[in-house]
Write a protein that holds these residues in place. Sequence first.
Motif, mmCIF file in Angstrom:
data_model
loop_
_atom_site.group_PDB
_atom_site.id
_atom_site.type_symbol
_atom_site.label_atom_id
_atom_site.label_comp_id
_atom_site.label_asym_id
_atom_site.label_seq_id
_atom_site.Cartn_x
_atom_site.Cartn_y
_atom_site.Cartn_z
ATOM 1 N N MET A 1 43.902 42.062 31.322
ATOM 2 C CA MET A 1 42.511 41.652 31.283
ATOM 3 C C MET A 1 42.265 40.464 32.214
ATOM 4 S SD MET A 1 40.336 43.378 29.799
ATOM 5 C CE MET A 1 38.773 42.823 29.271
ATOM 6 N N ILE A 2 43.225 39.548 32.317
ATOM 7 C CA ILE A 2 43.053 38.368 33.158
ATOM 8 C C ILE A 2 42.940 38.776 34.623
ATOM 9 C CG2 ILE A 2 44.125 36.230 33.942
ATOM 10 C CD1 ILE A 2 45.383 36.035 31.136
ATOM 11 N N VAL A 3 43.783 39.725 35.047
ATOM 12 C CA VAL A 3 43.742 40.208 36.432
ATOM 13 C C VAL A 3 42.425 40.922 36.685
ATOM 14 C CG1 VAL A 3 44.838 41.757 38.078
ATOM 15 C CG2 VAL A 3 46.235 40.388 36.540
ATOM 16 N N LYS A 4 41.979 41.703 35.705
ATOM 17 C CA LYS A 4 40.729 42.434 35.835
ATOM 18 C C LYS A 4 39.536 41.475 35.941
ATOM 19 C CE LYS A 4 38.098 46.142 33.697
ATOM 20 N NZ LYS A 4 37.959 47.021 32.540
ATOM 21 N N ALA A 5 39.572 40.381 35.188
ATOM 22 C CA ALA A 5 38.480 39.406 35.223
ATOM 23 C C ALA A 5 38.444 38.644 36.541
ATOM 24 C CB ALA A 5 38.615 38.436 34.056
ATOM 25 N N ASN A 6 39.589 38.504 37.199
ATOM 26 C CA ASN A 6 39.635 37.781 38.466
ATOM 27 C C ASN A 6 39.078 38.588 39.629
ATOM 28 O OD1 ASN A 6 40.673 35.447 37.401
ATOM 29 N ND2 ASN A 6 42.790 36.063 37.695
ATOM 30 N N ARG A 7 39.051 39.915 39.491
ATOM 31 C CA ARG A 7 38.494 40.756 40.550
ATOM 32 C C ARG A 7 36.978 40.587 40.617
ATOM 33 N NH1 ARG A 7 39.846 46.483 39.229
ATOM 34 N NH2 ARG A 7 41.062 45.783 37.489
ATOM 35 N N LYS A 8 36.406 40.801 41.782
ATOM 36 C CA LYS A 8 34.957 40.716 41.927
ATOM 37 C C LYS A 8 34.336 41.965 41.305
ATOM 38 C CE LYS A 8 31.436 39.796 45.395
ATOM 39 N NZ LYS A 8 30.465 40.764 44.982
ATOM 40 N N LYS A 15 30.413 39.874 35.383
ATOM 41 C CA LYS A 15 31.351 38.762 35.540
ATOM 42 C C LYS A 15 31.627 38.131 34.180
ATOM 43 C CE LYS A 15 32.392 34.651 38.150
ATOM 44 N NZ LYS A 15 33.415 34.380 37.201
ATOM 45 N N HIS A 16 32.899 37.839 33.918
ATOM 46 C CA HIS A 16 33.301 37.283 32.636
ATOM 47 C C HIS A 16 34.009 35.959 32.877
ATOM 48 C CE1 HIS A 16 33.620 38.107 28.384
ATOM 49 N NE2 HIS A 16 34.807 37.527 28.396
ATOM 50 N N SER A 17 33.537 34.909 32.255
ATOM 51 C CA SER A 17 34.128 33.588 32.440
ATOM 52 C C SER A 17 35.441 33.471 31.683
ATOM 53 C CB SER A 17 33.171 32.514 31.957
ATOM 54 O OG SER A 17 31.966 32.597 32.654
ATOM 55 N N ARG A 18 36.463 32.946 32.349
ATOM 56 C CA ARG A 18 37.761 32.713 31.725
ATOM 57 C C ARG A 18 38.245 31.323 32.077
ATOM 58 N NH1 ARG A 18 40.892 36.401 29.274
ATOM 59 N NH2 ARG A 18 40.065 38.493 29.257
ATOM 60 N N CYS A 19 39.015 30.756 31.180
ATOM 61 C CA CYS A 19 39.603 29.447 31.414
ATOM 62 C C CYS A 19 40.675 29.576 32.498
ATOM 63 C CB CYS A 19 40.216 28.917 30.124
ATOM 64 S SG CYS A 19 41.057 27.351 30.300
ATOM 65 N N PRO A 20 40.596 28.761 33.550
ATOM 66 C CA PRO A 20 41.608 28.859 34.615
ATOM 67 C C PRO A 20 42.978 28.341 34.192
ATOM 68 C CG PRO A 20 40.092 27.074 35.067
ATOM 69 C CD PRO A 20 39.563 27.791 33.860
ATOM 70 N N ILE A 21 43.036 27.570 33.107
ATOM 71 C CA ILE A 21 44.297 26.991 32.655
ATOM 72 C C ILE A 21 45.088 27.981 31.798
ATOM 73 C CG2 ILE A 21 45.336 25.100 31.341
ATOM 74 C CD1 ILE A 21 42.719 23.511 32.072
ATOM 75 N N CYS A 22 44.422 28.531 30.754
ATOM 76 C CA CYS A 22 45.145 29.407 29.828
ATOM 77 C C CYS A 22 44.680 30.857 29.865
ATOM 78 C CB CYS A 22 45.034 28.864 28.408
ATOM 79 S SG CYS A 22 43.351 28.876 27.762
ATOM 80 N N GLY A 23 43.519 31.138 30.461
ATOM 81 C CA GLY A 23 43.031 32.508 30.555
ATOM 82 C C GLY A 23 42.179 32.954 29.383
ATOM 83 N N ARG A 24 41.853 32.056 28.479
ATOM 84 C CA ARG A 24 41.060 32.408 27.300
ATOM 85 C C ARG A 24 39.634 32.760 27.719
ATOM 86 N NH1 ARG A 24 41.081 31.262 21.687
ATOM 87 N NH2 ARG A 24 38.996 30.865 20.880
ATOM 88 N N SER A 25 39.081 33.819 27.117
ATOM 89 C CA SER A 25 37.743 34.272 27.482
ATOM 90 C C SER A 25 36.678 33.765 26.517
ATOM 91 C CB SER A 25 37.694 35.795 27.527
ATOM 92 O OG SER A 25 37.994 36.315 26.251
ATOM 93 N N ARG A 26 37.055 33.447 25.300
ATOM 94 C CA ARG A 26 36.081 32.992 24.310
ATOM 95 C C ARG A 26 36.034 31.465 24.283
ATOM 96 N NH1 ARG A 26 36.684 37.081 19.184
ATOM 97 N NH2 ARG A 26 36.716 38.969 20.436
ATOM 98 N N ALA A 27 34.932 30.937 23.788
ATOM 99 C CA ALA A 27 34.724 29.490 23.661
ATOM 100 C C ALA A 27 34.898 28.787 25.002
ATOM 101 C CB ALA A 27 35.669 28.911 22.619
ATOM 102 N N TYR A 28 34.287 29.346 26.038
ATOM 103 C CA TYR A 28 34.375 28.807 27.392
ATOM 104 C C TYR A 28 33.235 27.821 27.611
ATOM 105 C CZ TYR A 28 34.412 28.830 32.509
ATOM 106 O OH TYR A 28 34.456 28.465 33.822
#
Length: 56
Positions: A1-8, A15-28
């Motif tokens: 999922m992290i790789v998929k979220a990084n793609r354009k 577009k889905h926001s993810r934490c660049p440190i840990c990759g968490r998608s919720r509570a961003y």
Amino acid sequence: MIVKANRKPKYGVRKHSRCPICGRSRAYLRKFNMCRLCFRKLAHQGLIPGVTKSSW
């Protein structure tokens, strides 16, 4: 999922926001560009300027 979220995405609304440190998608937190867990850890260490621990 992290790789998929990084793609354009094909569409901008996908577009889905993810934490660049840990990759968490919720509570961003958009303002700080990280999730609440990383924000809390870095704030306690004093690495985020202007953020202080609240007490009342």
